[in-house]
Design a protein around this motif. Sequence first.
Motif, PDB file in Angstrom:
ATOM      1  N   GLU A 239       0.826  -1.204   0.000  1.00  0.00           N
ATOM      2  CA  GLU A 239       0.000   0.000   0.000  1.00  0.00           C
ATOM      3  C   GLU A 239       0.864   1.260   0.000  1.00  0.00           C
ATOM      4  OE1 GLU A 239      -2.326   1.051   3.589  1.00  0.00           O
ATOM      5  OE2 GLU A 239      -4.059   0.844   2.269  1.00  0.00           O
ATOM      6  N   TRP A 240       1.928   1.244   0.788  1.00  0.00           N
ATOM      7  CA  TRP A 240       2.816   2.406   0.889  1.00  0.00           C
ATOM      8  C   TRP A 240       3.474   2.707  -0.455  1.00  0.00           C
ATOM      9  CZ3 TRP A 240       6.000   3.208   5.963  1.00  0.00           C
ATOM     10  CH2 TRP A 240       6.615   4.456   5.954  1.00  0.00           C
ATOM     11  N   GLU A 241       4.049   1.682  -1.073  1.00  0.00           N
ATOM     12  CA  GLU A 241       4.739   1.882  -2.349  1.00  0.00           C
ATOM     13  C   GLU A 241       3.759   2.273  -3.456  1.00  0.00           C
ATOM     14  OE1 GLU A 241       7.954   2.057  -2.677  1.00  0.00           O
ATOM     15  OE2 GLU A 241       8.195   1.578  -0.554  1.00  0.00           O
ATOM     16  N   SER A 242       2.559   1.733  -3.399  1.00  0.00           N
ATOM     17  CA  SER A 242       1.540   2.082  -4.380  1.00  0.00           C
ATOM     18  C   SER A 242       1.174   3.558  -4.264  1.00  0.00           C
ATOM     19  CB  SER A 242       0.300   1.211  -4.175  1.00  0.00           C
ATOM     20  OG  SER A 242      -0.729   1.597  -5.047  1.00  0.00           O
ATOM     21  N   ALA A 243       1.069   4.045  -3.016  1.00  0.00           N
ATOM     22  CA  ALA A 243       0.740   5.453  -2.796  1.00  0.00           C
ATOM     23  C   ALA A 243       1.838   6.358  -3.335  1.00  0.00           C
ATOM     24  CB  ALA A 243       0.537   5.704  -1.302  1.00  0.00           C
ATOM     25  N   ILE A 244       3.093   5.933  -3.180  1.00  0.00           N
ATOM     26  CA  ILE A 244       4.215   6.722  -3.696  1.00  0.00           C
ATOM     27  C   ILE A 244       4.175   6.787  -5.215  1.00  0.00           C
ATOM     28  CG2 ILE A 244       6.740   6.753  -3.963  1.00  0.00           C
ATOM     29  CD1 ILE A 244       6.919   5.661  -1.098  1.00  0.00           C
ATOM     30  N   ARG A 245       3.898   5.639  -5.842  1.00  0.00           N
ATOM     31  CA  ARG A 245       3.821   5.608  -7.314  1.00  0.00           C
ATOM     32  C   ARG A 245       2.694   6.499  -7.819  1.00  0.00           C
ATOM     33  NH1 ARG A 245       5.137   0.116  -6.438  1.00  0.00           N
ATOM     34  NH2 ARG A 245       2.942  -0.463  -6.472  1.00  0.00           N
ATOM     35  N   GLU A 246       1.554   6.430  -7.134  1.00  0.00           N
ATOM     36  CA  GLU A 246       0.415   7.251  -7.544  1.00  0.00           C
ATOM     37  C   GLU A 246       0.716   8.736  -7.382  1.00  0.00           C
ATOM     38  OE1 GLU A 246      -2.588   6.501  -8.935  1.00  0.00           O
ATOM     39  OE2 GLU A 246      -1.662   4.535  -9.224  1.00  0.00           O
ATOM     40  N   LYS A 247       1.424   9.069  -6.320  1.00  0.00           N
ATOM     41  CA  LYS A 247       1.771  10.465  -6.074  1.00  0.00           C
ATOM     42  C   LYS A 247       2.683  10.991  -7.177  1.00  0.00           C
ATOM     43  CE  LYS A 247       3.881  13.506  -2.618  1.00  0.00           C
ATOM     44  NZ  LYS A 247       4.544  13.570  -1.288  1.00  0.00           N
ATOM     45  N   HIS A 248       3.693  10.183  -7.531  1.00  0.00           N
ATOM     46  CA  HIS A 248       4.601  10.586  -8.604  1.00  0.00           C
ATOM     47  C   HIS A 248       3.879  10.664  -9.946  1.00  0.00           C
ATOM     48  CE1 HIS A 248       8.327   9.138  -6.152  1.00  0.00           C
ATOM     49  NE2 HIS A 248       7.826  10.270  -5.716  1.00  0.00           N
ATOM     50  N   LYS A 249       2.975   9.723 -10.159  1.00  0.00           N
ATOM     51  CA  LYS A 249       2.213   9.712 -11.403  1.00  0.00           C
ATOM     52  C   LYS A 249       1.346  10.955 -11.511  1.00  0.00           C
ATOM     53  CE  LYS A 249      -1.053   6.797 -13.967  1.00  0.00           C
ATOM     54  NZ  LYS A 249      -1.863   5.560 -13.913  1.00  0.00           N
ATOM     55  N   GLY A 250       0.704  11.331 -10.388  1.00  0.00           N
ATOM     56  CA  GLY A 250      -0.142  12.520 -10.362  1.00  0.00           C
ATOM     57  C   GLY A 250       0.656  13.783 -10.573  1.00  0.00           C
ATOM     58  N   SER A 251       1.873  13.840 -10.003  1.00  0.00           N
ATOM     59  CA  SER A 251       2.727  15.015 -10.172  1.00  0.00           C
ATOM     60  C   SER A 251       3.173  15.143 -11.615  1.00  0.00           C
ATOM     61  CB  SER A 251       3.959  14.896  -9.261  1.00  0.00           C
ATOM     62  OG  SER A 251       3.562  14.834  -7.916  1.00  0.00           O
ATOM     63  N   PHE A 252       3.450  13.974 -12.241  1.00  0.00           N
ATOM     64  CA  PHE A 252       3.915  13.974 -13.624  1.00  0.00           C
ATOM     65  C   PHE A 252       2.844  14.533 -14.561  1.00  0.00           C
ATOM     66  CE2 PHE A 252       4.426  11.862 -17.772  1.00  0.00           C
ATOM     67  CZ  PHE A 252       5.717  12.264 -18.078  1.00  0.00           C
ATOM     68  N   HIS A 253       1.585  14.221 -14.274  1.00  0.00           N
ATOM     69  CA  HIS A 253       0.482  14.679 -15.126  1.00  0.00           C
ATOM     70  C   HIS A 253      -0.102  16.007 -14.655  1.00  0.00           C
ATOM     71  CE1 HIS A 253       0.346  11.099 -17.583  1.00  0.00           C
ATOM     72  NE2 HIS A 253       0.404  10.366 -16.505  1.00  0.00           N
ATOM     73  N   GLY A 254       0.534  16.583 -13.646  1.00  0.00           N
ATOM     74  CA  GLY A 254       0.076  17.881 -13.163  1.00  0.00           C
ATOM     75  C   GLY A 254      -1.213  17.814 -12.389  1.00  0.00           C
ATOM     76  N   LYS A 255      -1.564  16.630 -11.847  1.00  0.00           N
ATOM     77  CA  LYS A 255      -2.798  16.480 -11.087  1.00  0.00           C
ATOM     78  C   LYS A 255      -2.480  16.251  -9.620  1.00  0.00           C
ATOM     79  CE  LYS A 255      -5.196  14.295 -14.967  1.00  0.00           C
ATOM     80  NZ  LYS A 255      -5.883  13.077 -15.424  1.00  0.00           N
TER      81      LYS A 255
END
Length: 290
Positions: A239-255
């Motif tokens: 869950e922790w690593e998934s949250a980190i990936r999602e956070k980076h993904k959201g930052s990459f797309h400006g969301k």
Amino acid sequence: MRGWESKVNGKRSEADKPASGKPYKPRYKPKPKVEEGAEIWFDDVDDVLLEGRVQLRGETGETSNPEKYLVKENSFSGLTKIVGMDCEMVGIGKDGEDSILARVSIVNHFGNLVYDTYVAATERVTDFRTHVSGIRPQDLKNAPDFKSVQIKVAEILKDRILVGHAIHHDLKVLYLDHPRKLIRDTSKYKPFRARFNGKTPALKRLSEMFIGVKVQTGEHSSVQDAQAAVRLYTMVRTEWESAIREKHKGSFHGKKKPKNELNNKPSILSSIQKDLSSSGTRKYVDSDSD
């Protein structure tokens, strides 16, 4: 020759002869023979976590030690891609208000100790803080100097994920930096903090709440604290690593994700606490190795 007849050197004897009409039951089961140098297979371990030669951790035989629940039995004992660290400090200066390093302990992904040493004081110690740190004057005599310990720790941490509780304090006293993307601080993990109304939770409280193990009941142990932090991380690692990936993904797309999204979604923490309420102590199971 009949199966029950006597043979020399450990084979069946006349005493093993079955009574008439009863099936033969051997008195012992032969142990499987392990060839020297044979590979050991781990069916529940991620290969990327293992480095170097496989070794097995021997059983301690201690049933009252928290280590029983903080260290995975028969697990790999060498360095892994994920390590946990904790330090003990002693006081210097007036009233011992300032801190210097006195002990550093590093454990691997499974809680096995990979590095543990006392450190010679770089200044005159005015408060050993023994009731908390567990450090005594004799511990620092003939201990390695600070610089050699610092170099060794830096070598171990390089390119590895570092887990700890309020780990910035430990890095500060070591005068070391570590890439932010490789740090997992259990004092800052949002789902943990959410259980304490957003406040920074103590490692002692987290360990008792989610592992069912009491730590820091007297003098602190940097080994035990490092093990507890890693244990907390491995329980929610997926869950922790998934949250980190999602956070980076959201930052990459400006969301940006809603601030409380992680806290509102179903969490593995609920199931962990449910298990604890019925069993008292959660069995050592990695969240992503079932």
